[in-house]
Design a protein around this motif. Structure first.
Motif, PDB file in Angstrom:
ATOM      1  N   ASN A   1       0.834  -1.209   0.000  1.00 53.30           N
ATOM      2  CA  ASN A   1       0.000   0.000   0.000  1.00 53.30           C
ATOM      3  C   ASN A   1       0.873   1.265   0.000  1.00 53.30           C
ATOM      4  N   PRO A   2       0.907   2.006  -1.126  1.00 55.06           N
ATOM      5  CA  PRO A   2       1.794   3.177  -1.223  1.00 55.06           C
ATOM      6  C   PRO A   2       1.406   4.312  -0.285  1.00 55.06           C
ATOM      7  N   LYS A   3       0.177   4.251   0.272  1.00 54.52           N
ATOM      8  CA  LYS A   3      -0.243   5.346   1.168  1.00 54.52           C
ATOM      9  C   LYS A   3       0.440   5.233   2.542  1.00 54.52           C
ATOM     10  N   LEU A   4       0.980   4.054   2.848  1.00 59.32           N
ATOM     11  CA  LEU A   4       1.619   3.868   4.159  1.00 59.32           C
ATOM     12  C   LEU A   4       3.107   4.228   4.070  1.00 59.32           C
ATOM     13  N   SER A   5       3.688   4.551   5.234  1.00 61.44           N
ATOM     14  CA  SER A   5       5.106   4.919   5.228  1.00 61.44           C
ATOM     15  C   SER A   5       5.959   3.681   4.944  1.00 61.44           C
ATOM     16  N   ILE A   6       7.188   3.935   4.483  1.00 58.20           N
ATOM     17  CA  ILE A   6       8.106   2.824   4.172  1.00 58.20           C
ATOM     18  C   ILE A   6       8.362   1.989   5.430  1.00 58.20           C
ATOM     19  N   GLU A   7       8.469   2.673   6.606  1.00 54.85           N
ATOM     20  CA  GLU A   7       8.722   1.944   7.863  1.00 54.85           C
ATOM     21  C   GLU A   7       7.579   0.974   8.156  1.00 54.85           C
ATOM     22  N   THR A   8       6.346   1.475   8.019  1.00 53.18           N
ATOM     23  CA  THR A   8       5.186   0.609   8.281  1.00 53.18           C
ATOM     24  C   THR A   8       5.163  -0.547   7.292  1.00 53.18           C
ATOM     25  N   ARG A   9       5.436  -0.242   6.025  1.00 54.26           N
ATOM     26  CA  ARG A   9       5.404  -1.298   5.008  1.00 54.26           C
ATOM     27  C   ARG A   9       6.486  -2.351   5.290  1.00 54.26           C
ATOM     28  N   ALA A  10       7.666  -1.896   5.735  1.00 51.46           N
ATOM     29  CA  ALA A  10       8.746  -2.845   6.057  1.00 51.46           C
ATOM     30  C   ALA A  10       8.331  -3.732   7.231  1.00 51.46           C
ATOM     31  N   ALA A  11       7.675  -3.120   8.238  1.00 49.49           N
ATOM     32  CA  ALA A  11       7.222  -3.895   9.402  1.00 49.49           C
ATOM     33  C   ALA A  11       6.175  -4.922   8.976  1.00 49.49           C
ATOM     34  N   MET A  12       5.297  -4.535   8.041  1.00 49.10           N
ATOM     35  CA  MET A  12       4.279  -5.467   7.539  1.00 49.10           C
ATOM     36  C   MET A  12       4.940  -6.636   6.800  1.00 49.10           C
ATOM     37  N   GLY A  13       6.004  -6.328   6.075  1.00 49.93           N
ATOM     38  CA  GLY A  13       6.747  -7.370   5.356  1.00 49.93           C
ATOM     39  C   GLY A  13       7.326  -8.387   6.331  1.00 49.93           C
ATOM     40  N   LYS A  14       7.860  -7.875   7.434  1.00 53.87           N
ATOM     41  CA  LYS A  14       8.462  -8.763   8.432  1.00 53.87           C
ATOM     42  C   LYS A  14       7.394  -9.637   9.087  1.00 53.87           C
ATOM     43  N   LEU A  15       6.279  -8.999   9.425  1.00 55.01           N
ATOM     44  CA  LEU A  15       5.175  -9.747  10.046  1.00 55.01           C
ATOM     45  C   LEU A  15       4.646 -10.823   9.083  1.00 55.01           C
ATOM     46  N   GLY A  16       4.469 -10.419   7.827  1.00 53.72           N
ATOM     47  CA  GLY A  16       3.971 -11.364   6.813  1.00 53.72           C
ATOM     48  C   GLY A  16       4.904 -12.552   6.654  1.00 53.72           C
ATOM     49  N   GLY A  17       6.203 -12.281   6.677  1.00 61.07           N
ATOM     50  CA  GLY A  17       7.202 -13.354   6.539  1.00 61.07           C
ATOM     51  C   GLY A  17       7.065 -14.375   7.657  1.00 61.07           C
TER      52      GLY A  17
END
Ligand code: HEM
Length: 238
Positions: A38-54
């Motif tokens: 989601n491009p509306k979210l900050s890069i930090e939030t998106r990175a955290a989501m990536g880690k959680l998803g992993g």
């Protein structure tokens, strides 16, 4: 009361837990993946989501191996198939291969998801390059053997006695094939994410990520549907 804690009941309990865990954790992977893209979210939030998803993704990844290990043992113990006297040996072999396979998958998670600022030793990264190939080959072999055994049992004189189980194994083989499909598209999707993280978000980069992710989602949604159908078949035992 006797049946309450007998080995078959324990195996079946774990088997059902794994089925629930698969679908439940997969919803988490989907949700984290949607936020990661989601491009509306900050890069930090998106990175955290990536880690959680992993991490959440280790649920379905582990469940598929554990369901197969437990399923083979239950098939032999319950007399649903593999009744030729070799059942216990097959169950033991499946358990050993399954534990080694699971260790490899969790090692892969450890290698692929280092904490911020950490790098994994080279020998571990190299091992995973080999393991990835072994894992993919194993999946192709397992799919072929399961589908072959099930179809042989349905049309001829194969080792699976129960029809519901043979149909279930064909569907399971298709599920594993969809997993192979995801693995084929995953590196490209990861590259698109890494590009955004390293070089910033642009509409073109975001469109590229959406395009690659939507290809993976076709397999993901097919898997959910088939897992639900497999649960239905397992409960109904037509
Ligand atoms: C997507 C993967 C799978 C899912 C979601 C799944 C789900 C289930 C569920 C929910 C049950 C419980 C049914 C009931 O209590 O009425 C069950 C039972 C069973 N499953 Fe699976 N299963 C999967 C894979 C497998 C595999 C790969 C095998 C065999 C190699 C297998 C063999 C069995 C057997 C033998 C039973 C026991 C039936 C009984 O005694 O009631 N399953 N499965």
């Amino acid at each position: 009361m006797d049946l309450m804690f007998d080995p078959y009941t324990v195996l079946k309990f774990l088997h059902i837990i794994m089925a629930g865990l698969w679908l439940g954790m997969d919803m988490g992977v989907y949700n984290a993946g949607a936020r990661l893209s989601n491009p509306k979210l900050s890069i930090e939030t998106r990175a955290a989501m990536g880690k959680l998803g992993g991490f959440l993704d280790m649920g379905p990844r582990s469940a598929v191996v554990i369901l197969l290990m437990l399923g083979i043992t239950m098939t032999a113990l319950g007399g649903w198939g593999f009744t030729g006297g070799y059942g216990p040996d097959l169950a033991l072999a499946a358990a050993v291969v399954g534990v080694v396979w699971l260790s490899g998958l969790w090692h892969q998670f450890w290698v692929d998801h280092p904490n911020l600022g950490e790098t994994r030793p080279d020998k571990h990264v190299k091992f995973q390059q080999h393991f990835r190939r072994i894992d993919l080959t194993m999946r192709i072999i397992v799919t072929a053997i399961l589908a072959g055994t099930a179809i042989w049992s349905l049309v001829g004189d194969g080792p699976i006695i129960a029809t519901w189980l043979a149909v279930k194994l064909v569907l399971f083989a298709i599920i594993v094939s969809c997993g192979i499909g995801i693995r084929i598209y995953l590196p490209d999707t990861r590259k698109a994410i890494a590009d955004i993280f390293a070089n910033g978000s642009t509409p073109e980069r975001e469109a590229e990520l959406t395009r690659r992710r939507s290809k993976m989602l076709i397999f993901v949604k097919t898997i959910w549907t088939l897992v639900a159908v497999v649960i239905w078949i397992s409960v109904a035992k037509f």
